[in-house]
Design a protein around this motif. Structure first.
Motif, short mmCIF file in Angstrom:
data_model
loop_
_atom_site.label_atom_id
_atom_site.label_comp_id
_atom_site.label_asym_id
_atom_site.label_seq_id
_atom_site.Cartn_x
_atom_site.Cartn_y
_atom_site.Cartn_z
N TYR A 171 4.15 1.94 1.29
CA TYR A 171 5.37 2.30 1.35
C TYR A 171 4.33 4.19 1.78
CZ TYR A 171 7.05 -1.41 -0.55
OH TYR A 171 7.71 -2.13 -0.53
N SER A 172 5.45 4.95 2.71
CA SER A 172 4.68 6.62 3.00
C SER A 172 5.22 7.18 2.69
CB SER A 172 4.48 6.14 4.27
OG SER A 172 3.97 6.81 5.39
N VAL A 173 5.35 8.58 1.73
CA VAL A 173 5.73 9.50 1.20
C VAL A 173 5.00 10.77 1.87
CG1 VAL A 173 6.12 10.30 -0.34
CG2 VAL A 173 5.52 8.38 -1.15
N GLU A 174 6.23 11.43 2.38
CA GLU A 174 5.87 12.93 3.30
C GLU A 174 7.09 13.83 2.97
OE1 GLU A 174 4.54 15.83 5.07
OE2 GLU A 174 3.77 14.02 5.98
N GLY A 211 4.21 14.32 -3.09
CA GLY A 211 3.42 13.02 -2.84
C GLY A 211 2.28 12.34 -3.97
N GLY A 212 2.71 14.09 -5.17
CA GLY A 212 2.17 13.73 -6.66
C GLY A 212 3.15 12.74 -7.21
N TRP A 213 4.00 12.81 -6.94
CA TRP A 213 4.74 12.12 -8.14
C TRP A 213 4.95 9.97 -7.25
CZ3 TRP A 213 9.91 14.54 -6.68
CH2 TRP A 213 9.60 17.26 -7.35
N VAL A 265 1.16 -1.14 0.02
CA VAL A 265 -0.07 0.15 -0.31
C VAL A 265 1.36 1.17 -0.01
CG1 VAL A 265 -1.75 1.31 1.20
CG2 VAL A 265 -1.99 -0.87 0.78
N LEU A 266 0.68 2.08 -0.90
CA LEU A 266 0.90 3.63 -1.26
C LEU A 266 0.55 4.80 0.05
CD1 LEU A 266 3.21 5.41 -2.23
CD2 LEU A 266 1.77 5.38 -3.63
N GLU A 267 1.10 5.69 0.50
CA GLU A 267 0.62 6.68 1.21
C GLU A 267 0.78 7.44 1.13
OE1 GLU A 267 -0.22 8.02 6.27
OE2 GLU A 267 0.83 6.90 5.84
N ILE A 268 0.11 8.84 0.71
CA ILE A 268 1.01 9.81 0.99
C ILE A 268 -0.03 10.63 1.71
CG2 ILE A 268 0.28 11.73 -1.08
CD1 ILE A 268 1.79 8.91 -2.65
N SER A 284 -4.11 11.45 2.32
CA SER A 284 -4.35 11.88 3.15
C SER A 284 -4.33 13.66 3.25
CB SER A 284 -3.96 11.78 4.96
OG SER A 284 -2.90 11.79 4.34
N ALA A 285 -4.71 13.68 2.16
CA ALA A 285 -4.86 15.56 1.43
C ALA A 285 -5.42 15.79 0.23
CB ALA A 285 -3.42 16.21 1.32
#
Length: 219
Positions: A112-115, A143-145, A90-93, A159-160
């Motif tokens: 896989y978490s992006v911040e 996060g858009g990438w 799971v990808l978390e943005i 989450s935005a």
């Protein structure tokens, strides 16, 4: 579990149980989601001054003009993501404070978490390390990438709120994969669930929501 994780007073197990009862009344039916939220100390993910409010049904500030989502939204998004079966990657943005990350990490094989805000990412890492959750990978990025190195993803949770779904996130969905994302400008946002089919995408509108805006770049 040490005293800090266990909680006392307004962060105690009893307070947490009231939150779970409220989530059930609000329509959350997944026992797996409810059990994980019951056992995850939400209060450690926020500043001590706000810890006593951790189990209220409200979003709370975590600094850098960001918030921790209200418990209902965390539960609802997680339930929507997992409703059709278990997910592996799971990808978390938007790692934020790491609370949603912690919930996901206990329900899927790999997160896989992006911040985009480095200071928030560092704090989140500390919280998840304290909880001994080691199936999370972190990326400081826009996060858009998304995170193309590990695509395609079975699930994506955002989450935005962007005004429209970022094209790169759609491209990183596996066939049969699910994305849960708030869409729209402040004051008129809607939670949506997107499913990728062999040839297209299916969009399902869920309910009105209020999220911080989806911003580009890194800090």
């Amino acid at each position: 579990m040490n005293q800090t994780l266990q909680g006392i007073g307004m962060t105690s197990r009893r307070t947490r149980e009231r939150m779970i009862n409220r989530l059930s009344e609000q329509g959350i039916i997944s026992n797996k989601v409810l059990d994980v939220m019951r056992n995850t100390p939400r209060h450690i993910f926020m500043d001590e001054a706000l810890a006593s409010r951790a189990y209220e049904d409200t979003a709370l500030p975590i600094g850098h003009n960001q918030t921790i989502s209200q418990p209902y939204i965390v539960a609802k998004m997680t339930e929507l993501l997992l409703e059709r079966g278990p997910l592996e990657n799971v990808l978390e943005i938007g790692t934020g404070c790491g609370y949603q990350t912690a919930i996901l990490a206990q329900l899927v094989d790999r997160v896989y978490s992006v911040e985009r805000i480095l200071a928030l990412q560092r704090k989140a890492k500390g919280h998840l390390w304290e909880l001994k959750l080691k199936n999370v990978s972190y990326l400081h990025s826009d996060g858009g990438w998304g995170w193309p190195d590990y695509a395609p993803f079975d699930g994506i949770l955002v989450s935005a709120a962007p005004s429209e779904v970022p094209e790169m996130l759609l491209q990183q969905m596996a066939v049969g994969g699910v994305m849960v994302i708030p869409i729209g400008k402040c004051g008129s946002q809607e939670l949506q669930r997107i499913t990728r089919t062999e040839n297209s995408y299916e969009f399902e509108k869920v309910e009105p929501v209020s999220f911080v805006p989806f911003l580009s770049g890194r800090e």
